[in-house]
Structure formats: structure tokens, C-alpha cells
Write an enzyme that holds these catalytic residues in place. Structure first.
Site, PDB file in Angstrom:
ATOM      1  N   HIS A 137     -32.974  17.151  -6.056  1.00 51.52           N
ATOM      2  CA  HIS A 137     -33.173  18.187  -5.041  1.00 51.52           C
ATOM      3  C   HIS A 137     -33.730  17.562  -3.772  1.00 51.52           C
ATOM      4  CE1 HIS A 137     -34.226  22.005  -3.210  1.00 51.52           C
ATOM      5  NE2 HIS A 137     -35.436  21.520  -2.959  1.00 51.52           N
ATOM      6  N   GLY A 155       1.743  25.538   4.433  1.00 48.71           N
ATOM      7  CA  GLY A 155       0.288  25.698   4.319  1.00 48.71           C
ATOM      8  C   GLY A 155      -0.279  24.952   3.134  1.00 48.71           C
ATOM      9  N   CYS A 160       0.494   5.981   0.841  1.00 51.07           N
ATOM     10  CA  CYS A 160      -0.930   6.325   0.848  1.00 51.07           C
ATOM     11  C   CYS A 160      -1.724   5.493   1.842  1.00 51.07           C
ATOM     12  CB  CYS A 160      -1.507   6.158  -0.564  1.00 51.07           C
ATOM     13  SG  CYS A 160      -3.270   6.533  -0.663  1.00 51.07           S
ATOM     14  N   GLY A 162       0.776  -1.231   0.000  1.00 46.56           N
ATOM     15  CA  GLY A 162       0.000   0.000   0.000  1.00 46.56           C
ATOM     16  C   GLY A 162       0.805   1.276   0.000  1.00 46.56           C
TER      17      GLY A 162
END
Length: 467
Positions: free
Chosen positions: A445, A181, A41, A38
């Protein structure tokens, strides 16, 4: 043992490449340096960070929004040990799934350090010191990356840490000083901010997530500030020192003044660098780029040595798991004689804070720099019925479309489930849809995705309905 393809590395790029090769009838092996599959990640990156992000978001909601929903809780607290244990269980289940997939697809796996003896011969050095020699027609290098560091700021992995250590702390920091950042730092910073830590972000650039659309960085900074995170933008870190359980980070302000921040942990999240150590590339005549240690490849991701390919973080482009997966599939199909295609402009970028941030295509800054005439439409989530129902009012969707043809050139969003919703933008842009095409498609909706339709309406002659 003779193979058609040997994949070195079992991260998202490597294991996907191996599985696709096996699906195409190629006899395939995968070599992994560590004891679990893996790569970064699954073990110390995407998966464990998302587990902690979800856990911390549950706690934050319980502490700050449940009462508004009519849910009252007494004596709310964080069992941080259990939170980390759950994260470890998620990692174990996910890495174990790769073991299952390898067996299912009859892929032979080797645990050890794989290196080139020559272009067709790979030596696997095992932990016990023994070696095994494999031969192959093709090799796919998928060895990924490791956290970058600053040359003047040594990582002790105790108080001055990388993302790897930040995922395995035994306590919630009192004051976490975050250098960088970008995506990795902000995700982990938001985890600990939600759990009660003071988080200070020191960023060299004048905005957070500087590679994404500027509007996204501004909105994300505003949202994270509500969590109590503080930002020092345009500041240059000059050093850090540890005294006992305290770290002092020094930096220069934009005006050239020298300042310091003191915390109990300092997380260095200044990006990642390709990991190619120990591969023996010099034995087959491959040299890495001086900066970044990346391997040079052609348009088919083949190195200067025929039959040797490289994918993911060790080659050019964004260091993203899904980019590596796409390249793994691409190379497998090239080796099998097919003619696959990757549109690198349409590989989405995501920041898994809350709200999430997602982007695909060109940014507004790129279109301006390229002299492209465009139009823009945006829609705020505060105008979404679904967002009001879930109390997710921060953020917006922005669509950029060609001023003449109306073709969508970029889609940028910060809001609830943006990481999932960006797929609509990817699909639309892969098929070269216009903004009006999306407006003509029915959206259920109430849903968050209605914001995409409304942003497209706004880009189409300012026709948004709900603002």
C-alpha cells in the site's frame, strides 16, 4: 548446409523459437525476408506503437494535468519529427537486440525469402536474385500476418492507410477517420487524438474492443470520448474516395441511412490476415484455410506434414506476440522430445490506450453462454489511494469466480498499468487460485494492485473494504 531446425520468420514467435531450439542443443537457422529482425511486432507493430503511445501520453499530461501537479509550462508544443525519430531509435535498438541474441546463441541467419522445395529442403531467394539451398530435419513456419483490407476500399498508403503507414506519418492528422474499433485502431487513434487530431471511429459491431468483456468496451469508450474521439457504432462502411488531400468515407447507419465523414486521413484497422505468400506450401502438400489463409495444425502445432510446424499469427487463435512466443517455445521443446503445455484460455489480451485495458480468462458473456454459475466482484480506481495520487481515476477491476468453488474464472480491468497488473490474474489462474486466496495475499500500500485484491474481496461475500 544441414540444420536440425530452420525457422522461417523472425518475429516474436520465430526468434523465440530459434533461441529456444538453440538452447536445447539443436543446430538452428532463421530466415528473414526483410533487412531487420523482429517481424511486424518489433518493426511496425507492438514496439513502435508503444513508443508513440508513451510520447503522446507525456505530451497530453503536460498539457492537461501538469498544472494540477504544480508544474507550469509555457509555449508547449509537439515536435512530431523528433517524436517519430525517437520511435525509430527504439525500433532500431530492439531489432538490433535480436541480432545480438542470434550471435550469442550461435543461430545462423539468412536474409531473403524462404520457400519449400520439399519438406527437408528450403530455398532462400535473396534480394540480388541469387539463391541458397538449405536442408533440415524440422521447419517452424513463423511468417506472421499483415493488415487486412476491405475489398471495396483500396489502400493507397498515402491518404487511405494501414497501421504500418500510420506509424510513419510526417504530420499530425487534422481529422483521422478510423475504420475499426479494435485494439490496433484505438491505440493509434488515441495517439493522434492526444496530439490534437479529431478522431472519428466507425465500427461495424455495437461496441469497441468487441472480443473483450463488454464492460471494458463501455468504459474505454467513455474515457476516449473525453479525448474528443467520436464513435459511430453499428455502422457499416461502404466505401472511401480520395480527392486531393481529403478522404470521404461513406457508411450505412444502423437505421439504413447513408452518411459520410470527411478527413485528411483514413486509417483502415479491420484486423490482420495470416501471411503465407511465397512459402511454396503447395510443394509439400500443405493447403491454407480458404478464409484467413491460416495453416491447419494439430495439438502439437504440427502441420499435416511431419516435421513441419507452424506458430503465431499463421495458425488458429489470437494474433498476439506473446501467444506466438509461447508457441515458439512450445514447438522447440516438442522437437527436443519434451512435453510442454500451453493454456490458451490464460493468454492475456491488452489494449495499450490510457488507461490500459487487460483481460484474461472467461468473459462474463462467455460464462453466461456456457451456463456457468458465477459471482462477480469489482472495484473502481476512483476509490484507490494510489490512483488518486497519480490522477488516474478512470476504470475498474472486475473478477469473475465460480459460484460454488470460488475459483477465479476471469479477470478484466481497465485502469493505470493494467497491462502489467494482469500478470497477477494470470499467475492466480494458472495455479487455480480462488478469489479468497488472492484476498489473503498481502498487497503493498499504496499500489494499483490493491484494486485486484479489493475486487476479489467484493467477489467473496461482498467484503471489499474501501467501497
Amino acid at each position: 548446409m544441414q540444420y536440425d531446425v530452420i525457422v522461417i520468420g523472425s518475429g516474436p514467435g520465430g526468434y523465440v523459437a530459434a533461441i529456444r531450439c538453440a538452447q536445447l542443443g539443436l543446430k538452428t537457422a532463421c530466415i528473414e525476408k526483410y533487412s531487420t529482425f523482429g517481424g511486424t511486432c518489433l518493426n511496425v507493430g507492438c514496439i513502435p506503437s508503444k513508443a508513440l503511445l508513451d510520447s503522446s501520453e507525456h505530451y497530453h499530461n503536460a498539457a492537461h494535468t501538469f498544472k494540477t501537479h504544480g508544474i507550469n509550462l509555457d509555449n508547449l508544443s509537439v515536435d512530431f519529427t523528433q517524436m517519430v525519430n525517437r520511435k525509430n531509435e527504439v525500433v532500431s535498438q530492439t531489432t538490433g537486440g535480436i541480432t545480438f541474441l542470434f550471435k550469442k546463441n550461435k543461430i545462423t541467419s539468412y536474409q531473403g525469402l524462404g520457400s519449400f522445395k520439399d519438406k527437408n529442403t528450403i530455398v532462400v531467394k535473396k534480394e540480388d536474385g541469387s539463391e541458397e539451398t538449405l536442408t533440415t530435419k524440422n521447419v517452424i513456419i513463423a511468417t506472421g500476418s499483415k493488415p487486412s483490407s476491405l475489398p471495396f476500399l483500396p489502400i493507397d498508403k498515402k491518404r487511405i492507410i494501414t497501421s504500418t503507414e500510420a506509424l510513419n506519418l510526417t504530420e499530425v492528422p487534422k481529422h483521422l477517420v478510423l475504420i475499426g474499433g479494435g485494439v490496433i485502431g484505438l491505440e493509434l487513434g488515441s495517439v493522434y487524438a492526444r496530439l490534437g487530431a479529431k478522431v472519428s471511429v466507425v465500427e461495424y459491431m455495437d461496441s469497441i474492443i468487441p472480443t473483450m468483456d463488454k464492460g471494458l468496451g463501455k468504459e474505454l469508450q467513455k474515457v476516449l470520448s473525453k479525448l474528443g474521439m467520436e464513435f459511430y457504432l453499428g455502422h457499416k462502411v461502404t466505401g472511401a474516395k480520395v480527392e486531393g488531400e481529403e478522404v470521404t468515407v461513406s457508411f450505412d447507419t444502423p437505421k439504413g441511412e447513408q452518411k459520410e465523414l470527411k478527413g485528411d486521413y483514413c486509417l483502415v484497422a479491420v484486423g490482420r490476415v495470416a501471411y503465407t505468400d511465397g512459402l511454396g506450401l503447395e510443394n509439400i502438400g500443405i493447403t491454407v484455410e480458404e478464409r484467413g489463409k491460416k495453416i491447419t495444425v494439430n495439438e502439437h502445432l504440427e502441420t499435416s506434414v511431419k516435421g513441419i510446424y507452424a506458430i503465431g499469427d499463421v495458425v488458429r487463435g489470437a494474433m498476439l506476440a506473446h501467444k506466438a512466443e509461447d508457441e515458439g517455445t512450445y514447438v522447440a521443446e516438442v522437437i527436443a522430445g519434451q512435453k510442454p503445455h500451453i493454456n490458451y484460455n490464460l493468454i492475456p489480451g491488452v489494449v495499450y490506450t490510457w488507461p490500459e485495458v487487460a483481460s484474461v480468462g472467461y468473459t462474463e458473456e462467455q460464462l453466461k453462454a456456457n451456463g456457468v454459475k458465477y459471482k462477480t466482484g469489482s472495484f473502481p480506481f476512483k476509490a484507490s489511494g494510489r490512483a488518486r495520487a497519480s490522477m488516474d481515476l478512470d476504470g475498474f477491476v472486475k473478477v469473475l469466480a465460480d459460484a460454488t468453488t470460488d475459483e477465479i474464472l476471469g479477470m478484466h480491468m481497465i485502469g493505470p498499468r493494467a497491462a502489467d497488473m494482469i500478470a497477477e490474474g494470470v499467475v492466480a489462474m494458472e495455479y487455480r487460485a480462488s478469489a479468497e486466496d488472492v484476498t489473503r495475499m498481502s498487497h503493498a500500500h499504496p499500489t494499483f494492485t490493491e484494486a485486484i485484491r479489493e475486487a476479489c474481496l467484493a467477489a467473496t461475500e461482498n467484503r471489499a473494504i474501501h467501497i
